[in-house]
Design a protein around this motif. Structure first.
Motif, PDB file in Angstrom:
ATOM      1  N   ARG A   1      46.654  37.138  47.158  1.00 27.76           N
ATOM      2  CA  ARG A   1      46.673  36.376  45.886  1.00 27.76           C
ATOM      3  C   ARG A   1      45.862  35.089  45.992  1.00 27.76           C
ATOM      4  NH1 ARG A   1      50.117  38.599  41.415  1.00 27.76           N
ATOM      5  NH2 ARG A   1      49.207  36.833  40.386  1.00 27.76           N
ATOM      6  N   ARG A   2      44.767  35.152  46.734  1.00 26.81           N
ATOM      7  CA  ARG A   2      43.885  33.987  46.875  1.00 26.81           C
ATOM      8  C   ARG A   2      43.213  33.696  45.527  1.00 26.81           C
ATOM      9  NH1 ARG A   2      45.657  32.756  51.783  1.00 26.81           N
ATOM     10  NH2 ARG A   2      44.499  33.550  53.544  1.00 26.81           N
ATOM     11  N   GLU A   3      43.145  32.418  45.179  1.00 22.02           N
ATOM     12  CA  GLU A   3      42.507  31.977  43.934  1.00 22.02           C
ATOM     13  C   GLU A   3      41.001  31.899  44.163  1.00 22.02           C
ATOM     14  OE1 GLU A   3      44.056  30.202  41.013  1.00 22.02           O
ATOM     15  OE2 GLU A   3      46.067  30.889  41.524  1.00 22.02           O
ATOM     16  N   VAL A   4      40.332  33.032  44.061  1.00 22.66           N
ATOM     17  CA  VAL A   4      38.907  33.103  44.377  1.00 22.66           C
ATOM     18  C   VAL A   4      38.023  33.065  43.136  1.00 22.66           C
ATOM     19  CG1 VAL A   4      38.804  35.614  44.441  1.00 22.66           C
ATOM     20  CG2 VAL A   4      37.196  34.322  45.782  1.00 22.66           C
ATOM     21  N   PHE A   5      38.526  33.554  41.995  1.00 20.85           N
ATOM     22  CA  PHE A   5      37.693  33.676  40.802  1.00 20.85           C
ATOM     23  C   PHE A   5      37.441  32.346  40.116  1.00 20.85           C
ATOM     24  CE2 PHE A   5      39.275  38.117  40.842  1.00 20.85           C
ATOM     25  CZ  PHE A   5      38.051  38.765  40.821  1.00 20.85           C
ATOM     26  N   ASN A   6      36.199  32.169  39.688  1.00 12.94           N
ATOM     27  CA  ASN A   6      35.836  31.112  38.750  1.00 12.94           C
ATOM     28  C   ASN A   6      35.205  31.809  37.548  1.00 12.94           C
ATOM     29  OD1 ASN A   6      33.210  31.775  39.510  1.00 12.94           O
ATOM     30  ND2 ASN A   6      32.951  29.981  40.811  1.00 12.94           N
ATOM     31  N   GLU A   7      34.750  31.058  36.567  1.00 10.27           N
ATOM     32  CA  GLU A   7      34.194  31.649  35.348  1.00 10.27           C
ATOM     33  C   GLU A   7      33.004  32.554  35.650  1.00 10.27           C
ATOM     34  OE1 GLU A   7      33.601  32.731  31.507  1.00 10.27           O
ATOM     35  OE2 GLU A   7      35.300  31.562  32.228  1.00 10.27           O
ATOM     36  N   ASP A   8      32.123  32.110  36.517  1.00 11.54           N
ATOM     37  CA  ASP A   8      30.923  32.876  36.858  1.00 11.54           C
ATOM     38  C   ASP A   8      31.282  34.207  37.530  1.00 11.54           C
ATOM     39  OD1 ASP A   8      28.099  33.243  37.144  1.00 11.54           O
ATOM     40  OD2 ASP A   8      28.296  32.654  39.258  1.00 11.54           O
ATOM     41  N   MET A   9      32.226  34.166  38.462  1.00 15.33           N
ATOM     42  CA  MET A   9      32.641  35.394  39.156  1.00 15.33           C
ATOM     43  C   MET A   9      33.327  36.376  38.212  1.00 15.33           C
ATOM     44  SD  MET A   9      34.038  34.433  42.938  1.00 15.33           S
ATOM     45  CE  MET A   9      34.320  36.131  43.397  1.00 15.33           C
ATOM     46  N   LEU A  10      34.148  35.859  37.297  1.00 14.22           N
ATOM     47  CA  LEU A  10      34.826  36.739  36.339  1.00 14.22           C
ATOM     48  C   LEU A  10      33.814  37.416  35.419  1.00 14.22           C
ATOM     49  CD1 LEU A  10      38.044  34.775  35.318  1.00 14.22           C
ATOM     50  CD2 LEU A  10      37.930  36.968  36.495  1.00 14.22           C
TER      51      LEU A  10
ATOM     52  N   SER B   1      34.296  45.089  44.695  1.00 13.82           N
ATOM     53  CA  SER B   1      34.470  44.386  45.967  1.00 13.82           C
ATOM     54  C   SER B   1      33.145  44.264  46.708  1.00 13.82           C
ATOM     55  CB  SER B   1      35.488  45.127  46.837  1.00 13.82           C
ATOM     56  OG  SER B   1      35.583  44.531  48.100  1.00 13.82           O
ATOM     57  N   ARG B   2      32.423  45.358  46.775  1.00 19.31           N
ATOM     58  CA  ARG B   2      31.144  45.372  47.491  1.00 19.31           C
ATOM     59  C   ARG B   2      30.151  44.372  46.873  1.00 19.31           C
ATOM     60  NH1 ARG B   2      31.304  50.365  47.930  1.00 19.31           N
ATOM     61  NH2 ARG B   2      30.078  50.992  46.128  1.00 19.31           N
ATOM     62  N   TYR B   3      29.996  44.412  45.555  1.00 18.24           N
ATOM     63  CA  TYR B   3      29.043  43.514  44.885  1.00 18.24           C
ATOM     64  C   TYR B   3      29.494  42.058  44.946  1.00 18.24           C
ATOM     65  CZ  TYR B   3      26.053  47.160  42.944  1.00 18.24           C
ATOM     66  OH  TYR B   3      25.167  48.201  42.790  1.00 18.24           O
TER      67      TYR B   3
ATOM     68  N   GLY C   1      29.571  33.084  50.292  1.00 23.88           N
ATOM     69  CA  GLY C   1      29.938  31.719  50.680  1.00 23.88           C
ATOM     70  C   GLY C   1      31.289  31.306  50.124  1.00 23.88           C
ATOM     71  N   ARG C   2      31.491  31.525  48.856  1.00 25.00           N
ATOM     72  CA  ARG C   2      32.761  31.151  48.213  1.00 25.00           C
ATOM     73  C   ARG C   2      33.929  31.951  48.790  1.00 25.00           C
ATOM     74  NH1 ARG C   2      34.790  28.700  43.884  1.00 25.00           N
ATOM     75  NH2 ARG C   2      36.561  29.647  42.811  1.00 25.00           N
ATOM     76  N   ILE C   3      33.733  33.257  48.964  1.00 24.15           N
ATOM     77  CA  ILE C   3      34.808  34.129  49.462  1.00 24.15           C
ATOM     78  C   ILE C   3      35.148  33.785  50.912  1.00 24.15           C
ATOM     79  CG2 ILE C   3      35.373  36.524  50.035  1.00 24.15           C
ATOM     80  CD1 ILE C   3      33.759  37.300  47.491  1.00 24.15           C
ATOM     81  N   ASN C   4      34.146  33.518  51.739  1.00 21.36           N
ATOM     82  CA  ASN C   4      34.396  33.160  53.138  1.00 21.36           C
ATOM     83  C   ASN C   4      35.099  31.818  53.259  1.00 21.36           C
ATOM     84  OD1 ASN C   4      33.269  35.544  54.010  1.00 21.36           O
ATOM     85  ND2 ASN C   4      31.240  34.656  54.327  1.00 21.36           N
ATOM     86  N   ARG C   5      34.750  30.847  52.381  1.00 21.14           N
ATOM     87  CA  ARG C   5      35.415  29.533  52.409  1.00 21.14           C
ATOM     88  C   ARG C   5      36.903  29.667  52.118  1.00 21.14           C
ATOM     89  NH1 ARG C   5      31.129  27.709  49.631  1.00 21.14           N
ATOM     90  NH2 ARG C   5      32.221  27.753  47.655  1.00 21.14           N
ATOM     91  N   ILE C   6      37.251  30.589  51.238  1.00 24.96           N
ATOM     92  CA  ILE C   6      38.659  30.764  50.853  1.00 24.96           C
ATOM     93  C   ILE C   6      39.417  31.508  51.943  1.00 24.96           C
ATOM     94  CG2 ILE C   6      40.135  31.884  49.136  1.00 24.96           C
ATOM     95  CD1 ILE C   6      38.018  31.044  47.061  1.00 24.96           C
ATOM     96  N   GLY C   7      38.723  32.245  52.782  1.00 24.65           N
ATOM     97  CA  GLY C   7      39.354  32.911  53.920  1.00 24.65           C
ATOM     98  C   GLY C   7      40.084  34.190  53.570  1.00 24.65           C
ATOM     99  N   MET C   8      39.383  35.113  52.921  1.00 30.48           N
ATOM    100  CA  MET C   8      40.004  36.367  52.515  1.00 30.48           C
ATOM    101  C   MET C   8      39.812  37.474  53.535  1.00 30.48           C
ATOM    102  SD  MET C   8      39.193  36.426  48.451  1.00 30.48           S
ATOM    103  CE  MET C   8      39.965  38.000  48.221  1.00 30.48           C
TER     104      MET C   8
END
Length: 142
Positions: free
Chosen positions: A32-41, A93-95, A102-109
């Motif tokens: 349940r990591r808060e990874v999404f922002n407007e651009d990602m959605l 997930s792949r795309y 960078g964003r996903i790795n910073r959040i540590g998923m």
């Protein structure tokens, strides 16, 4: 013209079937990591719309928050819903992992984007109580 004969855009036709199937899907990010922002959605919606088109399905509605997304999909009966879900989750997930590394790795998923489970609910049409009543009131031959 009576409403009975007006075409309904939700009702689709195949060679041997007439259908109106909608599913409400919810996918949750891993941990349940808060990874999404407007651009990602926005990008996730485009990816999922493309996958649905390949399955001859229609993504009617899409939205989400930081840790999950909701989809309303109109799909044909020849599609196994589990196959559609696996493809939606796998391709997105792949795309997303490639484009937002960078964003996903910073959040540590870790190496997984989506949680392994999902929610699906059938929706649309009359409430169950109305359908049950309609079936109960059918005239059985004596």
């Amino acid at each position: 013209m009576s409403p009975r004969w007006e075409p309904d855009p939700d009702i689709r036709r195949g060679n041997h079937v007439i259908y109106n199937l909608h599913a409400h899907l919810v996918f949750v990010t891993k941990y349940r990591r808060e990874v999404f922002n407007e651009d990602m959605l926005t990008r996730c919606e485009a990816i999922m719309r493309d996958v649905c088109e390949k399955f001859e399905a229609d993504l009617r509605e899409f939205n989400g928050e930081g840790d999950h997304v909701h989809l309303l999909v109109h799909y044909p009966p020849k599609i196994a819903l589990s196959k559609l879900v696996n493809t939606l989750k796998g391709v997105s997930s792949r795309y997303l992992r490639a484009e937002y590394a960078g964003r996903i790795n910073r959040i540590g998923m870790g190496s997984v984007f989506w949680a392994p489970s999902y929610f699906v609910g059938s929706c649309g049409g009359a409430p169950l109580s109305i359908v049950q009543e309609y079936i109960e009131n059918q005239k059985r031959p004596v």
